[in-house]
Motif scaffolding. Structure first.
Motif, PDB file in Angstrom:
ATOM      1  N   TYR A  62       0.865  -1.416  -0.177  1.00 51.76           N
ATOM      2  CA  TYR A  62      -0.155   0.119  -0.073  1.00 51.76           C
ATOM      3  C   TYR A  62       0.884   1.273   0.028  1.00 51.76           C
ATOM      4  N   HIS A 118      -2.782  -0.083  -7.607  1.00 54.77           N
ATOM      5  CA  HIS A 118      -2.352  -1.231  -6.789  1.00 54.77           C
ATOM      6  C   HIS A 118      -2.772  -2.434  -7.551  1.00 54.77           C
ATOM      7  N   ARG A 119      -3.250  -2.703  -8.787  1.00 56.52           N
ATOM      8  CA  ARG A 119      -3.382  -3.883  -9.558  1.00 56.52           C
ATOM      9  C   ARG A 119      -2.047  -4.212 -10.351  1.00 56.52           C
ATOM     10  N   LEU A 134      -2.948 -13.361   0.919  1.00 56.73           N
ATOM     11  CA  LEU A 134      -3.991 -12.230   0.732  1.00 56.73           C
ATOM     12  C   LEU A 134      -3.176 -11.002   1.393  1.00 56.73           C
ATOM     13  N   SER A 135      -1.919 -10.851   1.620  1.00 57.04           N
ATOM     14  CA  SER A 135      -1.409  -9.729   2.117  1.00 57.04           C
ATOM     15  C   SER A 135      -1.318  -8.475   1.017  1.00 57.04           C
ATOM     16  N   GLY A 191      -3.412  -7.515  -0.926  1.00 56.88           N
ATOM     17  CA  GLY A 191      -4.666  -6.754  -1.199  1.00 56.88           C
ATOM     18  C   GLY A 191      -5.455  -7.299  -2.175  1.00 56.88           C
ATOM     19  N   TYR A 192      -5.008  -8.610  -2.913  1.00 53.68           N
ATOM     20  CA  TYR A 192      -5.783  -9.286  -3.914  1.00 53.68           C
ATOM     21  C   TYR A 192      -6.878 -10.055  -3.169  1.00 53.68           C
ATOM     22  N   GLY A 193      -7.911 -10.297  -3.748  1.00 50.78           N
ATOM     23  CA  GLY A 193      -8.844 -11.279  -3.312  1.00 50.78           C
ATOM     24  C   GLY A 193      -8.278 -12.825  -3.689  1.00 50.78           C
ATOM     25  N   GLU A 199      -8.691 -14.010  -7.380  1.00 54.82           N
ATOM     26  CA  GLU A 199      -7.862 -13.519  -8.336  1.00 54.82           C
ATOM     27  C   GLU A 199      -6.520 -14.306  -8.428  1.00 54.82           C
ATOM     28  N   GLU A 238      -3.548 -16.243   4.434  1.00 54.00           N
ATOM     29  CA  GLU A 238      -3.689 -14.901   4.770  1.00 54.00           C
ATOM     30  C   GLU A 238      -2.381 -14.285   4.719  1.00 54.00           C
TER      31      GLU A 238
END
Lengths: 236, 236
Positions: free
Chosen positions: B5, B28-29, B173-174, B176-178, B181, B192
């Motif tokens: 981030y 972000h992506r 998951l850290s 920030g993607y689901g 994805e 996680e």
């Protein structure tokens, strides 16, 4: 508004100042919930406990940190155009935000939202998202049945609240969630941002009324006769 | 490291300084791609064109903006513990990053990575992610066949690069993607964060070798005899 990531880092700073260390993605996945639920959820996950006084202090720290970042926040591409298009076409719309009125004012100005637009903020309802109160209140202010309304949101909390309200939820990727997460939370369709939604308004069932007819009906309504429900956009 | 981030907002600041307005979720992506591809992709999407000199200036602006935010960056929960556990169990591991060596140094120190650990940075390979070069080089440094290696990453670019390298990709998951994805990009499993992966190491096929046996084999290797491939973790 393109403000999610600034809110994420503002919460991160507030929590750090209070000595609470949390991964940033966990904060991201909670933004858009009511502040109270947000803190409860995050702190339970991490087995931190805060009393109500501490929670209030955290919310103030977040507000301060966000104010420092707010200069970076811009409207999302197409946001002003989408709202102007709906207005021009006679489709009634409102703004519903889990923020407070004080913090919403600069946002409304940036979006070109005038004083006649119904705006529902956190101050006016008992529970914020994912409770349905904000959207129910907004539909009430528009005089539109909630089950004929469309809720546009970019977090899963928006879409869960839309379902609980019985509105049709439409998701935007601008909140940093993936399409699948938004769809699983109930999004009927997912678009990139307001500009992309504007290009596909027909897909979500927004029937653009004939502007001349809308004008006639408005004049008729003002002169005392009952107007048809010209602007409501039932998703059929 | 929990740095995605901060990188996102640093890129946002760099682009704004250059007069380029981009939605934050689009940035972000793309984080985790090589800087060059990242800029190409973002600017093509938004129909901006920058020449190579401007691209270099943007990368410098990003480095400066990130340096201002770097004080907020922490190791992810469980990162140090996971690496220490693998070392203790005789499972060889390496660090592969699309960052430059100069910017990686504080990260390595925060993770407790000593000078003996193989570290592959952007400087050492021709192409960064989603090209497979970083992971191929890391496996080479470990002396492990890439198709018996596991790549752990928290962006879709990590997982695409892992597939192109023929390694088994594991998502976190850290970034920030689901979960969806990451799975669609090829993640065999999604956890996680490093702490969650550490609790589920058996699911990804990490067979923890008997530490005593590993010690014996290391001593044997040092004394000139050939060690068995004790630490490699073939996902069977």
């Amino acid at each position: 508004m393109d403000s999610v990531y600034q809110h994420v880092l503002a919460w991160r700073q507030a929590l750090e100042e209070a000595g609470i260390s949390l991964s940033v993605w966990r904060i991201h996945r909670r933004v858009g919930m009511s502040g109270g639920l947000f803190l409860n959820a995050l702190l339970r996950e991490t087995r931190n406990r805060v009393d109500p006084g501490e929670a209030l202090r955290l919310q103030h720290l977040h507000e301060e940190a966000y104010a420092r970042l707010a200069g970076q926040v811009r409207p999302l591409p197409g946001a002003r155009e989408l709202l102007a298009h709906l207005s021009g076409a006679g489709v009634p719309w409102a703004i519903a935000t889990s923020g407070r009125l004080a913090s919403a004012a600069p946002t409304l100005e940036a979006l070109g939202v005038g004083p006649k637009t119904p705006v529902v903020t956190r101050d006016q309802v008992r529970h914020a998202k994912p409770d349905p109160d904000l959207f129910l209140a907004a539909a009430g202010r528009l005089g539109v049945p909630i089950d004929e309304a469309i809720v546009v949101g970019d977090s899963v909390w928006d879409l869960l609240a839309a379902r609980r309200a019985r509105a049709l939820g439409v998701g935007l990727l601008s909140g940093g969630y993936g399409q699948d997460e938004l769809e699983r939370a109930g999004a009927y369709r997912v678009y990139e941002d307001p500009a992309d939604l504007l290009r596909h308004l027909d897909e979500v069932g927004v029937r653009i009324a004939d502007p001349k007819r809308v004008g006639r009906e408005r004049r008729r309504a003002r002169s005392g006769r009952r107007a048809e429900d010209a602007g409501a956009a039932p998703p059929k």
